[in-house]
Design a protein around this motif. Structure first.
Motif, PDB file in Angstrom:
ATOM      1  N   GLU A  82       0.787  -1.726  -0.214  1.00  0.00           N
ATOM      2  CA  GLU A  82      -0.293  -0.122  -0.065  1.00  0.00           C
ATOM      3  C   GLU A  82       0.818   1.189   0.020  1.00  0.00           C
ATOM      4  N   ALA A  83       2.027   0.956   0.747  1.00  0.00           N
ATOM      5  CA  ALA A  83       2.220   2.470   0.555  1.00  0.00           C
ATOM      6  C   ALA A  83       3.253   2.678  -0.374  1.00  0.00           C
ATOM      7  N   VAL A  84       3.715   1.601  -1.157  1.00  0.00           N
ATOM      8  CA  VAL A  84       4.459   1.931  -2.243  1.00  0.00           C
ATOM      9  C   VAL A  84       3.287   2.151  -3.493  1.00  0.00           C
ATOM     10  N   GLN A  85       2.030   2.069  -3.119  1.00  0.00           N
ATOM     11  CA  GLN A  85       0.582   2.652  -4.281  1.00  0.00           C
ATOM     12  C   GLN A  85       0.742   3.659  -3.734  1.00  0.00           C
ATOM     13  N   ALA A  86       0.712   4.246  -2.523  1.00  0.00           N
ATOM     14  CA  ALA A  86       0.707   5.740  -1.918  1.00  0.00           C
ATOM     15  C   ALA A  86       1.324   6.873  -2.742  1.00  0.00           C
ATOM     16  N   MET A  87       2.582   6.402  -2.954  1.00  0.00           N
ATOM     17  CA  MET A  87       3.322   7.079  -3.722  1.00  0.00           C
ATOM     18  C   MET A  87       2.688   7.276  -5.065  1.00  0.00           C
ATOM     19  N   GLY A  88       2.006   6.756  -5.827  1.00  0.00           N
ATOM     20  CA  GLY A  88       1.785   7.292  -6.842  1.00  0.00           C
ATOM     21  C   GLY A  88       2.776   6.784  -7.595  1.00  0.00           C
ATOM     22  N   ALA A  89       2.687   4.917  -7.256  1.00  0.00           N
ATOM     23  CA  ALA A  89       3.350   4.217  -8.281  1.00  0.00           C
ATOM     24  C   ALA A  89       2.763   3.169 -10.048  1.00  0.00           C
ATOM     25  N   THR A  90       3.142   3.127 -10.187  1.00  0.00           N
ATOM     26  CA  THR A  90       2.942   2.034 -11.942  1.00  0.00           C
ATOM     27  C   THR A  90       2.546   0.748 -11.578  1.00  0.00           C
ATOM     28  N   ASP A 129       6.361  -0.493 -11.796  1.00  0.00           N
ATOM     29  CA  ASP A 129       6.983   0.170 -10.564  1.00  0.00           C
ATOM     30  C   ASP A 129       6.936  -1.003  -9.222  1.00  0.00           C
ATOM     31  N   ARG A 136      10.306  -2.351  -8.238  1.00  0.00           N
ATOM     32  CA  ARG A 136      11.081  -2.241  -7.361  1.00  0.00           C
ATOM     33  C   ARG A 136      10.212  -1.896  -6.593  1.00  0.00           C
ATOM     34  N   ALA A 137       9.175  -2.907  -5.747  1.00  0.00           N
ATOM     35  CA  ALA A 137       9.214  -3.122  -4.692  1.00  0.00           C
ATOM     36  C   ALA A 137       8.574  -4.853  -4.338  1.00  0.00           C
ATOM     37  N   ASN A 180      -6.563   8.747  -0.634  1.00  0.00           N
ATOM     38  CA  ASN A 180      -6.001   8.667  -2.002  1.00  0.00           C
ATOM     39  C   ASN A 180      -6.030   7.275  -2.867  1.00  0.00           C
ATOM     40  N   ARG A 182      -2.173   9.124 -10.195  1.00  0.00           N
ATOM     41  CA  ARG A 182      -1.139   9.216  -9.538  1.00  0.00           C
ATOM     42  C   ARG A 182      -0.140  10.649  -9.727  1.00  0.00           C
ATOM     43  N   ARG A 238      -1.448  10.758  -5.695  1.00  0.00           N
ATOM     44  CA  ARG A 238      -0.809  10.446  -4.808  1.00  0.00           C
ATOM     45  C   ARG A 238       0.214  10.759  -4.501  1.00  0.00           C
ATOM     46  N   PHE A 264       2.187   4.535   7.682  1.00  0.00           N
ATOM     47  CA  PHE A 264       0.585   2.920   8.202  1.00  0.00           C
ATOM     48  C   PHE A 264       1.377   2.800  10.095  1.00  0.00           C
ATOM     49  N   LEU A 294       9.856  -1.259   3.284  1.00  0.00           N
ATOM     50  CA  LEU A 294      10.773  -2.039   2.082  1.00  0.00           C
ATOM     51  C   LEU A 294      12.311  -2.524   2.974  1.00  0.00           C
ATOM     52  N   ARG A 322      15.629  -2.501   0.685  1.00  0.00           N
ATOM     53  CA  ARG A 322      16.219  -1.072   0.784  1.00  0.00           C
ATOM     54  C   ARG A 322      16.257  -0.782   2.411  1.00  0.00           C
ATOM     55  N   ILE A 341      10.292   7.689  -8.619  1.00  0.00           N
ATOM     56  CA  ILE A 341       8.767   6.854  -9.021  1.00  0.00           C
ATOM     57  C   ILE A 341       8.737   7.986  -9.379  1.00  0.00           C
ATOM     58  N   ARG A 352       9.688   9.506   4.146  1.00  0.00           N
ATOM     59  CA  ARG A 352       9.422   9.122   2.921  1.00  0.00           C
ATOM     60  C   ARG A 352       7.967   9.583   2.081  1.00  0.00           C
TER      61      ARG A 352
END
Lengths: 221, 321
Positions: A125-133, A136, A140-141, B49, B75, B78, B85, B91, B94, B106, B150
Motif C-alpha cells: 500500500e505504501a508503494v501504491q500510495a507513492m503514485g507507483a505504476t 514500479d 521496485r517493491a 488517496n 498517480r 498520490r 502506516f 521495504l 532497501r 517513482i 518517505r
C-alpha cells in the motif's frame, strides 16, 4: 573391496553426471524464465491486487493445477509429440527439457505467487500510495522484497527437477537416473546404483546448501 | 481541502464499511478520525488517496473527485498526498535512504535531486546518521520516522496517518506526535490522523470525527468533543482512556467538574471551601492539556457547609454534572 566397483565405468558415470547437470541447468533456467512472470501475473490478478480479475486468475490457476496434477512420468509420455515438434527428438538431453519445464514451471509459479503474498500488505500500500505504476510496484517493491522467498522457491524447484531428470532417464533422456535404472536395476549392478545415488545425494545437498546461503545473504529482516 | 459527500463503501457482503459519511477537512488542520476497530476508519482514509473507491458518494480532494481520476491522474494526486502506516510499510530490502528515495525515483526525479533531498529529509526527522542502515536495524519509533521522511519526499500538501502510533510505546508515541505537530506548523501540512486512542487525538488534533459502525456520530473541535461529548459512543471512548471512572466509597453528594483553559490555574476549590465552609474530597481527577489549551476534570465529594452554594460557585468556574 576393489572388485565391488568392477561394474562401474567411470567415464560413463562422468558423462551421465554431465547429462544430468545439463538437463538441470537448461530446464531450471527455462522454468524460472517462464514461471516467474506466470507467478507474478497469478499474484497480480488475485483478489485485492492491481490487476484483480477473477476469470483470468481462475483460468490460469486451473491450468497450473491441471499440469501439476499430471504425474511427471505420464507428462513425459503425453508430451512426446510436442517435444518432437519443438526439439526434433524426444530422446536425450534435448528431448528431456520440454517436459521438465512444463512439469516444473507451474509448480515454480505457485511458489512465486506464495512468496509475493508474503510481502507486507502495508508495504504494498505504501508503494501504491507513492503514485507507483504496477510496473514500479513489481520491479521496485514486490520482486526485491520477495527475493529471499523466490530464491528458496528456486532451490526447491531445482531439487524437484533432479528427481524429474531421473524419471526422464527411464524414457531415454540419459543422465544418472538412466544409468541407475539400466545398470543398477535391470542388471542388478548394485555398485552402479550406489554410485549414482551417492552422486545425486551430493548434488541435492550442494544445491540446498547453496540456496540457503543465498537466502541468508539477501534477507534483511 | 478534503470533502466527503454521502460516502458509502461496501465490501461484498451486507455489512457496509461506511454508511453515508459527510465530512469537511480544512487546509492546514490536524483532523482526527477516531473509532474502534471495524468502525471504518482505515477504509475512510484509503478513500482519500484512491487506495479504495467509494461504492457511492463523492470524495473531493482540492475540488477533484478522486474516484473519477484516470490512473495517471490518480498517480499525480498520490504524489501530493503522503501516507504513513501502523506497521510502517518500509521495504526491508532497501536501506533507510533507499526507502526515502523511492517516491522520488517513482516520480522520475534526477539522481542529483535525490542525492540532495534524501539527507535533508532524514535530518528533518532526526535520522541524519542512519541512512545506510536497513529497517530491521531500527527501533519502532525510528522506523516511523523513516516512514514520515518517505511520505514527505514528494512535498505533499496532505499527510494521511493510519494508526501511525498504535504500534509504539507511550513515550515514542509522544515524540512522533510532536514531530507531526511540528510538520503541521512549519510546512502547513493538512494532516488526517486515524486512531482508536482518545489520548492521541487530545494531544495533536484540532478537530475530530467519531466514527461508529460506518457512521460519523459526532464531529467538532477536540475541546468540544472531549469535554462535552454528546454521543454515547464518544463517551465510551473517553471512558476507555481512564476518564469518568466510578468513584468508590463515598456516600455524600458527588459532582463532576470540568474546567477549561485558564480556569485550571484558578485556586477554585480552596477559595470556594473558605467562602462556603464546604470541604472537597477529590475522588478522581485529571489536569491535562489538549493540543493548545488546558483542561481539568475532577470528581468531587462534598462534605458539610453550604453545599448548594458551593455547587453554584463551582458552576461559575466550569461545567458541573
Amino acid at each position: 573391496m576393489s572388485n565391488f566397483f568392477e561394474n562401474v565405468d567411470w567415464a560413463e558415470i562422468a558423462q551421465a553426471c554431465l547429462d544430468t547437470l545439463t538437463m538441470l541447468g537448461g530446464s531450471l533456467a527455462l522454468t524460472v524464465l517462464l514461471g516467474l512472470p506466470l507467478g507474478v501475473v497469478l499474484f497480480l490478478t488475485g483478489a485485492g491486487q492491481a490487476w484483480e480479475n477473477r476469470w483470468s486468475h481462475g483460468a490460469m490457476a486451473f491450468g497450473v493445477n491441471l499440469l501439476r496434477s499430471v504425474p511427471f512420468i505420464i507428462l513425459l509420455i503425453v508430451m512426446i509429440p510436442l517435444t518432437v515438434l519443438l526439439m526434433g527428438t524426444s530422446l536425450g538431453v534435448a528431448g528431456a527439457i520440454p517436459p521438465l519445464v512444463v512439469g516444473a514451471a507451474p509448480f515454480f509459479a505457485r511458489l512465486v505467487e506464495t512468496a509475493l503474498r508474503e510481502v507486507d500488505r502495508n508495504t504494498v500500500e505504501a508503494v501504491q500510495a507513492m503514485g507507483a505504476t504496477t510496473r514500479d510496484l513489481v520491479f521496485r517493491a514486490l520482486l526485491p522484497e520477495a527475493l529471499p522467498g523466490i530464491i528458496a522457491a528456486t532451490t526447491v524447484t531445482a531439487i524437484a527437477l533432479i528427481s524429474f531428470t531421473a524419471m526422464a532417464g527411464a524414457v531415454g533422456a540419459g543422465g544418472l537416473g538412466d544409468l541407475a535404472i539400466r545398470f543398477g536395476y535391470q542388471r542388478f549392478q548394485t555398485d552402479v546404483m550406489l554410485v549414482t545415488v551417492v552422486l545425486l545425494l551430493v548434488l541435492v545437498q550442494f544445491l540446498q546448501a547453496a540456496g540457503d546461503r543465498l537466502v541468508r545473504h539477501f534477507t534483511r529482516k | 481541502m478534503i470533502r466527503l459527500e454521502g460516502v458509502h463503501k461496501a465490501f461484498g457482503g451486507t455489512h457496509a464499511a461506511l454508511a453515508g459519511v459527510d465530512l469537511e477537512i480544512a487546509r492546514g488542520e490536524v483532523f482526527g478520525i477516531i473509532g474502534r476497530s471495524g468502525a471504518g476508519k482505515s477504509t475512510l482514509v484509503r478513500l482519500l488517496n484512491g487506495l479504495e473507491r467509494p461504492t457511492s458518494g463523492r470524495v473531493l480532494v482540492d475540488g477533484t473527485d478522486v474516484a473519477a481520476l484516470d490512473p495517471a491522474g490518480l498517480r499525480a494526486l498520490r504524489r501530493r498526498v503522503g501516507m504513513i502506516f501502523q506497521n510502517f510499510g518500509l521495504l526491508s530490502s532497501r536501506t533507510v535512504s533507499g526507502n526515502v528515495a523511492l517516491p522520488l525515483r517513482i516520480a522520475g526525479a534526477s539522481k542529483a535531486e535525490i542525492a540532495a533531498k534524501v539527507p535533508a529529509l532524514l535530518a528533518r526527522v532526526g535520522l541524519a546518521d542512519h541512512g545506510g542502515k536497513y529497517p530491521a536495524q531500527l527501533s519502532g519509533g525510528q522506523k516511523q520516522r523513516v516512514g514520515i521522511a518517505r511520505a514527505l519526499a514528494t512535498d505533499p500538501e496532505i499527510l494521511l496517518c493510519d494508526e501511525a502510533t498504535s504500534a509504539l510505546d507511550p513515550e515514542t508515541t509522544r515524540s512522533i506526535l510532536a514531530l507531526i505537530a511540528d510538520l503541521n506548523r512549519e510546512l502547513g501540512l493538512t494532516i488526517v490522523f486515524i486512531t482508536h486512542e482518545m489520548d492521541v487525538v487530545r494531544q495533536v488534533c484540532d478537530r475530530v470525527v467519531v466514527l461508529h459502525a460506518g457512521r460519523a456520530v459526532e464531529t467538532g473541535t477536540v475541546a468540544d468533543v472531549f469535554l462535552r461529548p454528546q454521543a454515547s459512543e464518544t463517551r465510551a471512548l473517553i471512558d476507555e482512556s481512564g476518564e469518568h471512572a466510578e468513584p468508590i466509597g463515598f456516600d455524600g453528594p458527588i459532582v463532576r467538574l470540568t474546567l477549561h483553559g485558564g480556569a485550571v490555574l484558578d485556586p477554585v476549590l480552596t477559595r470556594i471551601a473558605r467562602d462556603t465552609g464546604t470541604d472537597f474530597i477529590i475522588l478522581d481527577g485529571r489536569i491535562g492539556r489538549l493540543k493548545d489549551t488546558s483542561f481539568g476534570r475532577l470528581t468531587l465529594g462534598l462534605l458539610g457547609g453550604d453545599t448548594a452554594r458551593a455547587i453554584a460557585a463551582l458552576r461559575e468556574k466550569g461545567d458541573v454534572e
